[in-house]
Design a protein around this motif. Structure first.
Motif: not given
Length: 152
Positions: A38, A46, A64
């Protein structure tokens, strides 16, 4: 009633402590690795969240948004990237809640399709995802089955 929480310095250790059952480890990614992924993606791609029940962390998910799926600028997708339900909390509906929560967030952002991947075979979570309505696309990604769920 479960809910999602953002990660903070105060709950980071509890997030990293989420562990799936030993027989599921080969089909999941540790939370710490997901958080690293992320961090290295552009902001907004993310969406890591803790799955909470009262004040107890019972799992972790990461969605996502608008990933260039084929890396050629022709196929942008959004969906569920990671789902880890702690071994002690499995079988109580938290996974189903997590998928629904990601679906709600995607609908809020104007999406109508939720994409995810899963480890193929009898030792993976395919049956779980299919019970929720996901259907395989016939594609694979990193050796995993790609599935989609309509949000309409």
């Amino acid at each position: 009633m479960p809910y999602l929480a953002t990660l903070t310095p105060d709950n980071l250790d509890a997030a990293i402590a989420v562990r799936v059952r030993p027989d599921q480890e080969h089909a999941s990614t540790p939370v710490a690795e997901s958080l690293a992924e992320a961090y290295v993606h552009p902001a907004g791609v993310a969406w890591p969240r803790l799955i909470m029940d009262e004040e107890r962390v019972v799992g972790f998910l990461m969605a996502f948004f608008d990933i260039d799926w084929k890396m050629d600028g022709t196929d942008f997708r959004s969906g569920l990237w990671r789902l880890n339900i702690d071994a002690r909390a499995q079988g109580r509906g938290y996974g189903r809640f997590a998928v629904a929560a990601v679906g709600e967030e995607l609908r809020r952002r104007g999406e109508d399709l939720l994409t995810t991947t899963w480890h193929p075979g009898p030792d993976g979570p395919e049956a779980f995802y299919q019970r929720l309505g996901f259907r395989p696309t016939g594609e694979t990604s990193g050796g995993e089955t790609v599935g989609v769920l309509g949000l309409g």
